[in-house]
Design an enzyme around this catalytic site. Sequence first.
Site, PDB file in Angstrom:
ATOM      1  N   ASP A  95       0.855  -1.186   0.000  1.00 27.28           N
ATOM      2  CA  ASP A  95       0.000   0.000   0.000  1.00 27.28           C
ATOM      3  C   ASP A  95       0.895   1.241   0.000  1.00 27.28           C
ATOM      4  O   ASP A  95       1.748   1.385   0.875  1.00 27.28           O
ATOM      5  CB  ASP A  95      -0.879  -0.007   1.255  1.00 27.28           C
ATOM      6  CG  ASP A  95      -2.001   1.026   1.192  1.00 27.28           C
ATOM      7  OD1 ASP A  95      -1.792   2.109   0.606  1.00 27.28           O
ATOM      8  OD2 ASP A  95      -3.088   0.750   1.741  1.00 27.28           O
TER       9      ASP A  95
ATOM     10  N   GLU B  24      -0.260 -11.296  -8.509  1.00 24.72           N
ATOM     11  CA  GLU B  24      -1.515 -11.060  -9.239  1.00 24.72           C
ATOM     12  C   GLU B  24      -1.589  -9.617  -9.729  1.00 24.72           C
ATOM     13  O   GLU B  24      -1.966  -9.352 -10.882  1.00 24.72           O
ATOM     14  CB  GLU B  24      -2.723 -11.359  -8.340  1.00 24.72           C
ATOM     15  CG  GLU B  24      -2.896 -12.815  -7.968  1.00 24.72           C
ATOM     16  CD  GLU B  24      -2.205 -13.175  -6.664  1.00 24.72           C
ATOM     17  OE1 GLU B  24      -2.446 -14.273  -6.145  1.00 24.72           O
ATOM     18  OE2 GLU B  24      -1.392 -12.345  -6.161  1.00 24.72           O
ATOM     19  N   TYR B  25      -1.247  -8.675  -8.848  1.00 25.66           N
ATOM     20  CA  TYR B  25      -1.294  -7.266  -9.216  1.00 25.66           C
ATOM     21  C   TYR B  25      -0.290  -6.950 -10.316  1.00 25.66           C
ATOM     22  O   TYR B  25      -0.571  -6.162 -11.222  1.00 25.66           O
ATOM     23  CB  TYR B  25      -1.010  -6.387  -7.999  1.00 25.66           C
ATOM     24  CG  TYR B  25      -2.120  -6.356  -6.990  1.00 25.66           C
ATOM     25  CD1 TYR B  25      -3.432  -6.063  -7.360  1.00 25.66           C
ATOM     26  CD2 TYR B  25      -1.870  -6.599  -5.649  1.00 25.66           C
ATOM     27  CE1 TYR B  25      -4.452  -6.041  -6.440  1.00 25.66           C
ATOM     28  CE2 TYR B  25      -2.888  -6.579  -4.706  1.00 25.66           C
ATOM     29  CZ  TYR B  25      -4.172  -6.293  -5.104  1.00 25.66           C
ATOM     30  OH  TYR B  25      -5.186  -6.265  -4.181  1.00 25.66           O
TER      31      TYR B  25
END
Length: 215
Positions: A119, A194-195
């Site tokens: 993040d 995945e990102y």
Amino acid sequence: MRLRRKPWTRNMIEQNPNYILDRPEAGLIDWSSRFENPDAPLYIEVGSGKGQFIINQAKKHPDVNFVAIEIQEAAIGMILRKQLDEKLPNLQLLLGNGEALTDYFAEDSVSKVFLNFSDPWPKTKHEKRRLTYKTFLDVYKTILKPNHGIEFKTDNQSLYNYSVQSFNNYGMHFDFVSVNLHDSKMAEDNIMTEYEEKFSSKGQSIYALYAHFSA
């Protein structure tokens, strides 16, 4: 990214203590007792998401022990479901906070820390929450073996720039720096999250920074 609550996750976690530790509070964990090969080097991923990266790392490197760390119960549940299918002897899961790593890992016990698509916490007032902030670097340095370090990847240029500066200010030694990982010498051995697959398929650059602490 906050995942939706998954009702099945809690029961699965409680029924599989051999694969996952659930917010442990009883002091340092004897990780060697949780792996078939207790003498293998230990790599950890702080913020493992849905687990694609750590699962594939464990498959590719059976001579290394891995710990996937997630604070989100829904996310760790998805990794656990994959691990129940794979039953990889060199992968353990930890539902816990990355700020508390020194509660879970002994000093000089970890050989590598992965930080993947963390993040970015873009607001200045949230700087201390970034996983490359100096207090987190203090924690990583404590648990890492001397001259070992961090592999960091992101699609966020601001977080990348911040992390380069943070690592440099901390006196870390840079091993690899790239603003386009997939077009670099490290691309062949790179395992995607995945990102990462999602962002790179849209033509976004993937930034990477590998650095280690001095002894």
